[in-house]
Design a protein around this motif. Structure first.
Motif, short mmCIF file in Angstrom:
data_model
loop_
_atom_site.label_atom_id
_atom_site.label_comp_id
_atom_site.label_asym_id
_atom_site.label_seq_id
_atom_site.Cartn_x
_atom_site.Cartn_y
_atom_site.Cartn_z
N ASP B 128 9.34 12.82 9.13
CA ASP B 128 9.55 11.39 8.87
C ASP B 128 8.23 10.65 9.10
O ASP B 128 7.84 10.39 10.24
N LYS B 130 7.64 7.64 8.75
CA LYS B 130 7.78 6.29 9.31
C LYS B 130 7.34 6.24 10.77
O LYS B 130 7.08 5.17 11.29
N GLU B 131 7.27 7.40 11.40
CA GLU B 131 6.83 7.42 12.81
C GLU B 131 5.32 7.47 12.93
O GLU B 131 4.78 7.47 14.04
N GLN B 133 1.63 5.89 12.58
CA GLN B 133 1.01 4.57 12.55
C GLN B 133 -0.49 4.69 12.27
O GLN B 133 -1.12 5.67 12.66
N TRP B 135 -4.25 3.34 12.92
CA TRP B 135 -5.06 2.63 13.93
C TRP B 135 -6.54 2.80 13.61
O TRP B 135 -6.95 3.78 12.97
N TYR B 165 -7.61 -5.50 7.26
CA TYR B 165 -7.34 -6.11 8.57
C TYR B 165 -8.64 -6.58 9.20
O TYR B 165 -9.64 -5.86 9.25
N TYR B 178 -4.28 -1.73 15.97
CA TYR B 178 -3.18 -1.34 15.09
C TYR B 178 -3.40 -2.01 13.74
O TYR B 178 -3.64 -3.22 13.68
N PRO B 180 -1.81 -3.22 10.38
CA PRO B 180 -0.57 -3.44 9.63
C PRO B 180 -0.69 -2.83 8.23
O PRO B 180 -1.76 -2.91 7.60
N LEU B 181 0.38 -2.25 7.76
CA LEU B 181 0.37 -1.64 6.44
C LEU B 181 0.68 -2.70 5.38
O LEU B 181 1.05 -3.83 5.70
N ALA B 182 0.50 -2.29 4.12
CA ALA B 182 0.79 -3.21 3.02
C ALA B 182 2.28 -3.58 3.02
O ALA B 182 3.12 -2.84 3.55
N SER B 183 2.55 -4.70 2.42
CA SER B 183 3.92 -5.20 2.38
C SER B 183 4.90 -4.13 1.88
O SER B 183 4.68 -3.51 0.84
N GLY B 184 5.92 -3.90 2.64
CA GLY B 184 6.96 -2.95 2.24
C GLY B 184 6.76 -1.55 2.78
O GLY B 184 7.68 -0.74 2.74
N ASP B 185 5.57 -1.25 3.29
CA ASP B 185 5.31 0.10 3.79
C ASP B 185 5.65 0.22 5.26
O ASP B 185 5.49 -0.73 6.03
N GLN B 186 6.10 1.42 5.65
CA GLN B 186 6.54 1.62 7.03
C GLN B 186 5.92 2.83 7.69
O GLN B 186 6.22 3.12 8.85
#
Lengths: 541, 265
Positions: B128, B130-131, B133, B135, B165, B178, B180-186
């Motif tokens: 997964d 989504k876990e 990140q 940096w 960023y 940290y 942040p990712l593009a809109s909608g990305d996790q």
């Protein structure tokens, strides 16, 4: 009658927990250090009535009475306990107590003289049992002011004590001049007594105006809000798991450090009862750790906030970017889910049940943090929107454990900063499907963007199934959404950089759906949200 | 044996690995309430901050200097059972699995494209992403405030996703940002290219981290223990590159010490 006697049974019961909520949005002037009822303050559940309805018999209040949170029926024949309390308050340091209100007689006149009671209803079924007998030990007699009194009243009550001995006398002469509405005084039992079976007669002297009630209560829990915006989460080790009943009238009493109740005290009482099944149990939850999903949520910049008020962080940069504060549908509303921009994706539970079993949380500023499931969102409405009647609203009931809409909250969310005062009225279908219910008067002075304010429900209500219409009539600039949320968790960061790890007992193994729109809310102690972080553990089994 | 009950957890605890990490030096001059790497700070398991590959990146593991070597799980699953942690100053500690590291990049690197990047899929539960990140780790302090642009493949395998960023202040040595990712990305499957602009001095790495645990030391010198209820028995791998960062109430990292137990079964 089956009790929870093992850890495995407790875990099973936790998986079926009911979270019962009491929130108050109004405030009242009180006597610093004095005990006060908040039953009559607007909130959720809606307002209750202080004045009693019977002076000669009294009544046994239940969870179905206005102002008390309803409790779902327990598994037949089994007992329940209070296993977890989330609590906090936006303003005002205070000590809080939770009671089961067993008996209420009143409202008595200020000159009541030996008013005799007869055929009093018994509350023995609402008491723990020992040796086959109800335990009256520990029950307390209280005076509750139903309308403000003039003078310096003193009270005398005759009662039957814990052992069934009648003609006993309880007294209290508090020496308080002109006691206020909702003020409370605990009465002194006669020497040697430790409890009360019944109230037999009531006398008041020393007052010329006002009315009062006599209560019998069983203490359940106490917690301290030590400063503005403080709060805590008490696991079983701190609630001590007192027995509650599925008809208990959960009644909050406060003792404020100052002369106001403060605003927005909020409590979530976790009530569990022994289940007729044996799983999921503690072993099952350990096994589920192997497939846990860890959901990280954080923000890298702060939002300007108003001290001690709820704020959204949906549109702030961080994890799950792209969230938009403004609602996209004013005519129907939408049911956000985990695929909505700005919300963390929740992996499929594969038809199994999901639970939050652990939350790591921290913030760069002292604050409270909440996690809710955003069930419904309607907006963006203008300040001068007038009344919008919604149609074909999508249902969110499938996201609720057992489809139970009790405890759901209606929130006002400012999308843009307001000029002037917002006055909002929401018509809704209540937790039982009764339509046409209306929120009491609700105003917010010049909310800034992102501010969230909980709205009170109509008297007698404790939840919401559907939003029917939304009206906004004042202000000169500003836009807003109306939300329906289910509170999942609360935590407190007591200092800048503070936080904690809440395991299963404090997270409460709260059940969630795999489509839940997990929506963190931050209440900074000052005017910054800080840069909050949460790591949410979700297990399914 | 699978850890699926109190009994099997207790059995696994009987043969638990105990790993220890302490730092005898502090990193000073930091900004309060910001995350900072302890990777290269003196103490046990000293690593090198600067990355060794800008065009491919590497997947650090437990044998990488600065990480803690773990014993084999013998084909079983591993989990973080407890953490005993302390700090000489008030602050937070976070433990991550360092999944990917590329660098060190310069302040003026433009569109450094990566290729043949090693995969870290096997270090993610349920694969997964989504876990995972994104940096940035400062290798040498910046002059001027940089703007980082990182192109990546998101959690669903969509390539060409881009995020930009700019931190609020010039990053200091060891600072972790940290992204942040593009809109909608996790989440993130792969880093594809790296750029930095505006700043005039400074170097950095791009990291992909999987957060495992975080703890708070509210008072200088205090220690705490988080048992399985608070660690959540979060899954770790026998090749996990355990990476410790701190976020302090003041500008000094203090001296962190951490001991954790890893069970397998």
């Amino acid at each position: 009658m089956a009790d929870i006697t093992t850890r495995a049974q407790l875990y099973t019961a936790m998986a079926f927990r009911q979270d019962v909520q009491i929130m108050k949005f109004g405030s009242a002037t009180v006597d610093a250090g004095g005990f006060t009822s908040i039953l009559n303050i607007t909130g959720n559940p809606g307002t209750g009535t202080l004045a009693g309805t019977s002076t000669t018999q009294g009544v046994v209040p239940t969870d179905n009475d206005a102002g008390f949170p309803p409790i779902n029926a327990f598994v037949a024949g089994n007992t329940g306990v209070l296993d977890r309390v989330h609590f906090g308050a936006g303003s005002q340091a205070a000590q809080w107590w939770l009671y089961d209100l067993l008996f209420k007689a009143g409202a008595y006149a200020n000159n009541a003289t030996a008013v005799a009671l007869s055929s009093q209803p018994s509350y023995s079924a609402r008491l723990p049992v020992s040796g086959g007998n109800p335990v009256y030990v520990g029950l307390q007699i209280w005076v509750e002011i139903a309308t403000a009194m003039t003078g310096t009243p003193a009270w005398t009550v005759t009662y039957t004590n814990q052992a069934g001995v009648g003609g006993r006398t309880a007294t209290i002469s508090p020496g308080v001049v002109n006691p206020r509405l909702a003020r409370m005084f605990q009465m002194n039992l006669q020497a040697g007594d430790t409890g009360v079976r019944s109230i037999d007669s009531v006398t008041c002297t020393g007052a010329t105006v006002g009315t009062f009630n006599i209560l019998v209560m069983r203490p359940l829990w106490t917690g301290r809000v030590a400063l503005n915006n403080d709060g805590d989460s008490h696991p079983p080790s701190r609630t001590s798991m007192p027995q509650v009943f599925d008809t208990s009238a959960l009644y909050l009493v406060m003792s404020s450090d100052s002369t106001t109740t403060g605003v927005v005290p909020e409590f979530t009482f976790g009530i569990v009862n022994r289940q007729s099944v044996s799983s999921p149990n503690d072993d099952d939850f350990i096994a589920a750790c192997a497939t846990r999903q860890e959901i990280s949520w954080l923000r890298v910049i702060a939002r300007t906030t108003t001290a001690a008020h709820n704020f959204s962080m949906l549109d702030i940069a961080g994890s799950q970017s792209g969230g938009v504060l403004g609602g996209s549908n004013t005519a129907n509303g939408v049911v956000p889910d985990d695929t909505t921009l700005g919300f963390p994706g929740v992996n499929s539970f594969g038809g199994l049940n999901g639970y939050i079993d652990r939350i790591h949380f921290h913030n760069s500023v002292s604050s409270r943090m909440k996690l809710v499931d955003l069930l419904f969102k309607a907006g963006t409405y203008n300040f001068n929107n007038g009344t919008t009647t919604l149609t074909a609203q999508p249902s969110y009931l499938s996201r609720l454990p057992n489809g139970d809409a009790k405890g759901l909250q209606i929130l006002f969310e400012a999308v843009t900063t307001w000029t002037g005062t917002a006055t909002i009225t929401v018509t809704y279908t209540n937790q039982d499907g009764v339509t046409g219910r209306t929120t009491p008067a609700f105003t917010v002075s010049a909310p800034i963007a992102g501010r969230i304010v909980a709205m009170p429900l109509q008297a007698g209500d404790s939840g919401v199934q559907k939003i029917e219409s939304i009206a906004s009539t004042t202000g000169t600039a500003g836009t807003f959404n109306i939300l329906v949320v289910r509170l999942l968790w609360m935590g407190r960061c007591g200092a800048a950089g503070d936080g904690d790890a809440h395991g299963p007992y404090r997270s409460g193994l709260v059940p969630i759906s795999d489509t839940a729109a997990l929506y963190p809310i931050v209440l900074g102690d000052s005017t910054s949200s800080g840069t909050p972080e949460m790591q949410i553990g979700v297990v399914h089994l | 044996m699978t850890i699926n009950s109190k009994a099997t957890l207790n059995a696994a605890e009987a043969v638990r690995q105990e790993l220890r990490h302490f730092k005898s030096g502090a990193r000073t001059g930091q900004v309060a309430q910001t995350w900072v790497s302890t990777f290269d700070v003196a103490g046990s398991s000293i690593g090198t901050l600067a990355g060794t590959s800008t065009t491919q990146g590497v997947v650090p593991d437990d044998t990488t200097p600065g990480c803690l070597t773990m014993q084999s799980f013998n084909g079983n699953q591993g989990a973080l059972d407890y953490v005993l942690f302390g700090l000489s100053l008030a602050g937070r500690l976070r433990l991550c699995d360092l999944l990917f590291k590329a660098g060190a990049y310069n302040f003026n690197d433009t569109n450094v494209t990566l290729s043949a990047q090693p995969q870290y899929t096997s270090r993610l539960p349920n694969s997964d992403y989504k876990e995972a990140q994104l940096w940035v780790e400062t290798v040498t302090a910046f002059t001027g405030i940089p703007t980082f642009t990182i192109v990546y493949k998101n959690e669903n395998g969509v390539s060409g996703r881009s995020t930009t960023y700019t931190p609020a202040t010039a990053p200091t040595l060891g600072r972790l940002l940290y992204i942040p990712l593009a809109s909608g990305d996790q989440g993130i499957q792969q880093v594809e290219s790296v750029s930095c602009s505006v700043a005039t001095v400074g170097t950095f790495n791009v990291l992909v981290l999987r957060p495992l645990w975080v703890g708070r030391v509210p008072l200088a010198g205090m220690t705490q223990t988080h048992g399985p209820d608070k660690t959540g028995l979060v899954r770790v791998y026998e090749t996990s590159a355990l990476y410790l960062m701190s976020c302090m109430d003041g500008g000094n990292t203090g001296l962190p010490s951490i001991q954790f137990g890893v069970v397998s079964g």
